[in-house]
Design an enzyme around this catalytic site. Structure first.
Site, mmCIF file in Angstrom:
data_model
loop_
_atom_site.group_PDB
_atom_site.id
_atom_site.type_symbol
_atom_site.label_atom_id
_atom_site.label_comp_id
_atom_site.label_asym_id
_atom_site.label_seq_id
_atom_site.Cartn_x
_atom_site.Cartn_y
_atom_site.Cartn_z
ATOM 1 N N HIS A 102 -24.921 18.207 -1.904
ATOM 2 C CA HIS A 102 -23.817 17.079 -1.898
ATOM 3 C C HIS A 102 -22.950 17.073 -0.922
ATOM 4 O O HIS A 102 -23.026 16.056 -0.249
ATOM 5 C CB HIS A 102 -23.070 17.816 -3.508
ATOM 6 C CG HIS A 102 -22.048 16.802 -3.823
ATOM 7 N ND1 HIS A 102 -21.547 15.525 -3.352
ATOM 8 C CD2 HIS A 102 -21.065 17.119 -4.763
ATOM 9 C CE1 HIS A 102 -20.848 14.911 -4.098
ATOM 10 N NE2 HIS A 102 -20.294 15.871 -4.840
ATOM 11 N N ASP B 260 -23.363 10.011 5.278
ATOM 12 C CA ASP B 260 -23.520 11.143 6.225
ATOM 13 C C ASP B 260 -24.114 10.758 7.420
ATOM 14 O O ASP B 260 -24.068 11.953 8.239
ATOM 15 C CB ASP B 260 -24.279 12.398 5.192
ATOM 16 C CG ASP B 260 -23.141 12.565 4.105
ATOM 17 O OD1 ASP B 260 -21.994 12.797 4.478
ATOM 18 O OD2 ASP B 260 -23.751 12.919 3.192
ATOM 19 N N HIS C 29 -30.423 7.189 -0.872
ATOM 20 C CA HIS C 29 -29.241 7.705 -1.912
ATOM 21 C C HIS C 29 -29.639 7.445 -3.269
ATOM 22 O O HIS C 29 -30.395 6.562 -3.398
ATOM 23 C CB HIS C 29 -28.081 6.864 -1.410
ATOM 24 C CG HIS C 29 -26.792 7.335 -1.976
ATOM 25 N ND1 HIS C 29 -26.490 7.160 -3.168
ATOM 26 C CD2 HIS C 29 -25.632 7.949 -1.526
ATOM 27 C CE1 HIS C 29 -25.129 7.503 -3.606
ATOM 28 N NE2 HIS C 29 -24.868 7.825 -2.559
#
Ligand code: ACO
Length: 428
Positions: free
Chosen positions: A267, A362, A306
């Site tokens: 996460h 990210d 994702h």
């Protein structure tokens, strides 16, 4: 005519009309489907909640195919361009952009609650010098519940508002103290003259100067990163916040649990994994061989792909632009050059194109954090600060929703049938 789904049960030949509302059927309506009156009724089986809506929400909307992210209807791109984190937190929590008077009061309220109780400092001092920042952060947030016992009054709107203000105001201080504890520097008091992110930088990096002045580009970059991470609908940590909160515990305890969920590498840890991956690749020349290994199933291209976005993550686009500005101030990182090359190659490669694997939030955020001087293990804490706004907005929405009760999933029991206890000396 109301929309329905017709289900025919081949076991009994019975037909059921199940109402469809907002594109979904209610799982409880399936309980009418029985083979005999004493039958429990049909359930759905959905490990990891791949296709189950657990709430109605007005906070965040994501269209993963189109790469759309809205907070309360406002596109993330417009908020990143025109808003700041404190205003965005207000929007997420209260549903509307504040009037200038409301915004002044909100900012003032947050500024006046930034101080931490001295015993929180003592609490943090009890950790080993090398304690993981996220372990310290989530423990300190949980400990706040003992400082504010009034937080138990979760159905008192004024008390809820006060805890929201306290949480948003205090999480940067906790994060900064955690960082200073790790590097053995004294804690820095908040400076009420500075912005939310400017003050955070002050509490992190102030040395002996009488007043810390954050670099405006870095201050803004951090604020934009906070806006981008403020909420992301029903992800793992937000679902944890709602689930724990559904027991009617105070928000500090629930938020400690949400932060624990964020601590997990699946996460909140992906941006750290991106930096480790880039460091391991080592140079641009090694990228083609690395891509070949990823395509052969030997590892993943971290920061790509994702669960929800099947196109470019809108937050990644904004962060990429932000990275250029930050690196103008801090100097270019060789890792950034590699990240850009990796992205260029991956976006032209059939493997990634056919699987709709694009950079996610990210891919670049860790590079920015590293350039700003943060150690890798502070990254999840930097995620938790802005996500605090989303967690408490989702918590309050859950509390106010008359359809919600204590969260309690069902199971499909596949263990032993009833059997008698066996005495120890007769066991095989
Ligand atoms: N690199 C290489 N291949 C990938 C990647 C990747 N990063 N991500 C997915 N794939 C491949 C899978 O191998 C699979 O291929 P196959 O169909 O040939 O078996 C296909 O794409 C679908 O992948 P899934 O694992 O089914 O996708 P899922 O939606 O379950 O996973 C996840 C999403 C976990 C984000 C995944 O893309 C991943 O591991 N990415 C890298 C880690 C990462 O960046 N995480 C951050 C997410 S953003 C956040 O949490 C804030």
């Amino acid at each position: 005519m109301a929309e329905t789904l017709t289900i025919t049960d081949n076991r009994t030949g019975k037909r059921y009309e199940i109402p469809i509302e907002d594109g979904a059927i209610r799982a409880m309506d399936l309980r009418r489907i029985k083979v005999a009156p004493e039958d429990f009724g049909m359930m759905t089986y959905d490990p990891a909640f791949m296709n189950t809506a657990a709430c109605r929400s007005r906070i965040t909307f994501i269209d993963g195919d189109k790469g759309v992210l809205l907070y309360r209807g406002y596109p993330i791109e417009q908020l990143a361009e025109h808003s700041d984190f404190v205003e965005t937190a207000y929007l997420i929590l209260f549903g509307e952009l504040p009037s200038s008077q409301d915004l002044d009061r909100w900012s003032q309220d947050i500024t006046l609650h930034t101080m931490l109780h001295e015993n929180i400092k003592k609490f943090l001092e009890g950790f080993r010098y090398d304690a993981h920042p996220m372990g310290m952060f989530l423990s300190a947030v949980g400990a706040l519940s003992t400082f504010y016992p009034d937080a138990k009054n979760i159905f008192d709107a004024d008390s809820r508002r006060l805890q929201m203000i306290r949480l948003i105001a205090k999480v940067p201080g906790i994060a900064a103290y955690v960082y200073r504890h790790n590097i053995g520097r004294p804690f820095v008091l908040p400076d009420n003259e500075l912005s939310y992110s400017g003050n955070f930088l002050n509490m992190l990096f102030k040395m002996t100067e009488p007043q810390y002045r954050p670099h405006p580009v870095l201050e803004r970059a951090l604020d934009v990163l906070f806006i981008l991470h403020a909420d992301h609908e029903q992800n793992c940590s937000t679902s944890a916040m709602r689930n724990i909160g559904s027991s009617h515990v105070d928000p500090y305890s629930a938020l400690a649990g949400a932060a624990a969920a964020l601590y997990g590498p699946l996460h909140g840890g992906a941006n750290e994994a991106v930096l480790r991956m880039l460091t391991e690749i080592g140079s641009k020349d090694n990228i083609p061989a690395f891509i070949t290994r990823v395509k052969a199933g030997e590892g993943r291209l971290m920061g790509f792909g994702h669960r929800v976005y099947k196109s470019y993550d809108p937050r990644a686009k904004i962060i990429k632009r932000m990275a250029d500005l930050v690196f103008e101030v801090t100097g270019k990182s060789p890792l950034l050059e590699m990240a850009l090359e990796l992205e260029r190659i991956a976006l032209e490669d059939e493997y990634f194109v056919s699987r709709k694997l694009y950079p996610n939030v990210d891919f670049y955020s860790g590079l920015i954090y590293q350039a700003m001087g943060f150690p890798l293990d502070m990254f999840p804490v930097l995620f938790a600060i802005p996500r605090t706004a989303g967690w408490i907005a989702q918590w309050e929405e859950m509390l106010m929703d008359p359809e919600q009760r204590i969260a309690r999933p069902r199971q499909l029991y596949i263990g032993s049938a009833p059997r008698d206890y066996v005495a120890k000396d007769t066991r095989r």
